[in-house]
Write an enzyme that holds these catalytic residues in place. Structure first.
Site: not given
Length: 658
Positions: A235, A292, A116, A200
């Site tokens: 999530h 993907r 990430k 974040e």
């Protein structure tokens, strides 16, 4: 084009790829673990090769075993599906080294977008906004805390590697930062072998919006619109839809352009997804890229008319995309609901055998499943049963179709999240499009199972036992023999649901049965039966139910969007007598399943001792000796020796001695 493709996956996505191969005239071959030897994807493939024990680390994640299987089966290419090795650059390289085509992006693109932090930097370099935060190399706790104070609370600590919410923690203040950091690192290290994290700013009530991209090896990159995936638990996505109710044509174009820039910057080829967070002001931020095919790809297929799996294969074979961005159009609205074998309250996975899987049908309804009736959901893999996808001309029409299809979806024998999906689809906030990633935390949904079976369900179960089950088990040539004579004594039946026993009486009539249940009386008869289907007439009202019996003999029924398991109270048998010593309620005197009463050992009015054999029932080629759970007097014997009895029927009316 390829002549044979190996699918390095299992379940629903393996079945989906097999069907695409069939349409293209390509021979699909599969791999399987020991637990999947009889799985649907194995049954549908032209050939299948064993690759190891049930554990994924010893089967579906073994690169060398899958490469060997492809060679053994004569495959020219490998499709990884999603999950397992689909985003593994080493696997993509191993395929190339073995002379096999990997149906996916180049390994360099997988590596570039796999972390990430690295993906954030690529997005920033491409001029795509990212959520304000910190992704520096200094991972010291003091530096991270200082950066957290700079960013401001609340914020997110996120693992750089992996996904699915693992290694992610919400921190509301500086006091909780150290513990949250330790937990995120520990989880990331265990899941991905890498405890690198970044910070974040926590966006309040954001939407999760992703853009599907498609790129060929000739420099053509385009986007296929968005999917909103805001409805999530832990999530993990539950409902996805396209188009998003929050996007305007201008915002869609800007987000699509940003996704294309990210894909180009990564050197991407094949199908991929660029994920964004969208705040309440319409500002979007890059989140990550999935290199993907996505679980929710059917949503895009429904609104664009493009088959993404077919295009994945074509691109891998060297084809050039024959259309441009301006040729892509969007029609109507599509929603996908993921049906899982899991508790709808705790989200804990469930396992077991599917007694019946009967998906909904009709215009605009698509079901992608990796299981059929009789298949097992095991502890070894993801518990997803199927994906329900609906498509209609507008969002309100699609929501209405989703509600109807969910109510028509019969899944018997397993605990599923179907009640959660139904509650979500019925919620006014969802209907209005007011969705965000905290939806489930903000709204209280009623997902508890029905407290008690309605009389319709109990009477339908009784009709099934009285009329259908005897014919299915071929107990007698005439299930309505003299023992159920017109005008005779009633047939007593008992069913257990949720720990409560429900009793009713049935009396044979010239047409059907007269039922008495508590203070309610109802005339019922079976109108039609089929595989897993029961249509009954109750006082002139037709009701259709789906029905199945599990290995324990219990009846499962689905009616009007809810499912019920009705068990027969187990008779006290000679080998279970010790369970009855605690009192009169330790066992019942009912038939556990349809059978034949081959011996009646006592007579009406006879006094019996505790543990004395009363009757012998033959069912499923086994004899069950029913014994007295307590000393008493035989008040009535509803059935004579040789009679065929329904499951749940009371075999002996035994009054305890006072």
């Amino acid at each position: 084009m390829f002549t044979r493709i190996l699918i390095a996956n299992r379940g629903e996505i393996a079945v989906r790829i097999i069907r695409a191969c069939r349409e293209l005239g390509i021979s699909p071959v599969a791999v399987f673990s020991e637990a999947d030897a009889g799985a649907l994807h194995v049954r549908l493939a032209d050939a299948a090769y064993p690759i190891g024990p049930a554990a994924a680390t010893r089967s579906y994640l073994r690169i060398e075993a899958i490469i060997a299987a492809a060679r053994e089966l004569g495959a020219e290419a490998i499709h990884p599906g999603y999950g397992f090795l689909s985003e593994n650059a080493a696997f993509a390289r191993a395929c190339a080294e073995a002379g096999l085509v990997f149906i996916g992006p180049p390994p360099e693109a997988i590596e570039a977008m796999g972390g990430k932090i690295g993906a954030r930097r690529i997005a920033q370099a491409a001029g795509v906004p990212v959520v304000p935060g910190y992704d520096g190399a200094d991972q010291g706790e003091e530096r991270l805390l200082a950066e957290a104070r700079r960013i401001g609370f609340p914020l997110l600590i996120k693992a750089s590697a992996g996904g699915g919410g693992k290694g992610m923690r919400v921190v509301n203040d500086a006091d909780g930062f150290a513990a949250a950091l330790e937990g995120a690192r520990r989880e990331a290290r265990a899941a991905f072998g890498d405890d690198t994290v970044f910070l974040e700013r926590l966006l309040l009530r954001p939407r999760h919006v992703e853009i599907q991209v498609l790129a060929d090896a000739h420099g053509n990159v385009l986007h296929l619109g968005e999917r909103e995936c805001s409805i999530q638990r832990r999530h993990q996505k539950i409902l996805e839809e396209s188009p998003s109710p929050a996007l305007t044509p201008d915002l869609r174009a800007r987000m699509g352009d940003a996704a294309v820039r990210v894909a180009r910057a990564a050197g991407y080829v094949n199908a991929g997804t660029v994920e964004f967070m969208l705040d309440a002001t319409g500002q979007f931020y890059f989140l990550e890229m999935n290199t993907r095919l996505q679980v929710e790809h059917p949503v895009t297929e429904q609104v664009t008319g493009l088959d993404l799996v077919r295009w994945q294969i074509a691109i891998a074979a060297g084809a050039r995309l024959p259309f441009s961005q301006r040729d892509i159009s969007f029609r109507g609205h599509a929603i996908e609901a993921r049906l899982y074998a899991e508790d709808p309250v705790t989200y804990l996975p469930a396992v077991g055998r599917l007694a019946l899987l009967d998906p909904p049908q009709g215009p605009g309804v698509r079901v992608d499943a990796g299981l059929t009736t009789g298949d097992e959901v095991t502890v070894h893999y993801d518990p997803m049963i199927a994906k329900l996808v609906v498509h209609a001309e507008s969002r309100p029409a699609a929501v209405a179709r989703l509600r109807r299809a969910l109510d028509d979806f019969a899944v018997l024998g397993l605990t599923t999240n179907l009640p959660l999906l139904q509650a979500l689809a019925a919620h006014p906030a969802y209907a209005s499009g007011d969705t965000h990633t905290g939806f489930l935390g903000e709204h209280v949904l009623e997902v508890a199972p029905p407290a008690a079976p309605p009389s319709t369900v109990l009477i339908a179960a009784a009709l099934y036992e009285l009329q259908v089950a005897p014919r299915q088990h071929a107990l007698v040539s005439d299930p309505f023999a003299e023992r159920w004579r017109i005008g005779g004594s009633g047939v007593p039946l008992s069913f257990e649901h949720g720990g409560v026993t429900y009793r009713l009486s049935a009396q044979r009539q010239r047409e059907g049965w007269q039922f008495t249940l508590a203070d309610e009386r109802c005339h019922g008869q079976v109108r039609a039966t089929g595989p897993g289907e029961l249509v009954v007439d109750l006082d002139g009202r037709l009701e259709r139910l789906r029905v199945a019996r599990d290995h324990e003999g219990a009846i499962h029924l689905a009616w009007r969007g809810a499912s019920y398991r009705l068990a027969r109270p187990a008779p006290l048998s000679a080998d279970s007598a010790t369970r009855a010593r605690g009192g009169h309620n330790a066992a019942s005197l009912t038939a556990p399943m349809p059978g034949t009463l081959i011996k009646v050992l006592v007579g009406e009015g006879e006094s019996v001792r505790e543990g004395q054999p009363l009757v012998v029932l033959e069912a499923m080629k086994m004899e069950h000796t029913v014994i007295a759970p307590y000393a008493g007097v035989v008040r009535r014997l509803p059935y004579a020796q040789g009679a065929s009895v329904a499951g749940g029927a009371d075999l002996v009316d035994l009054a305890p001695l006072t």
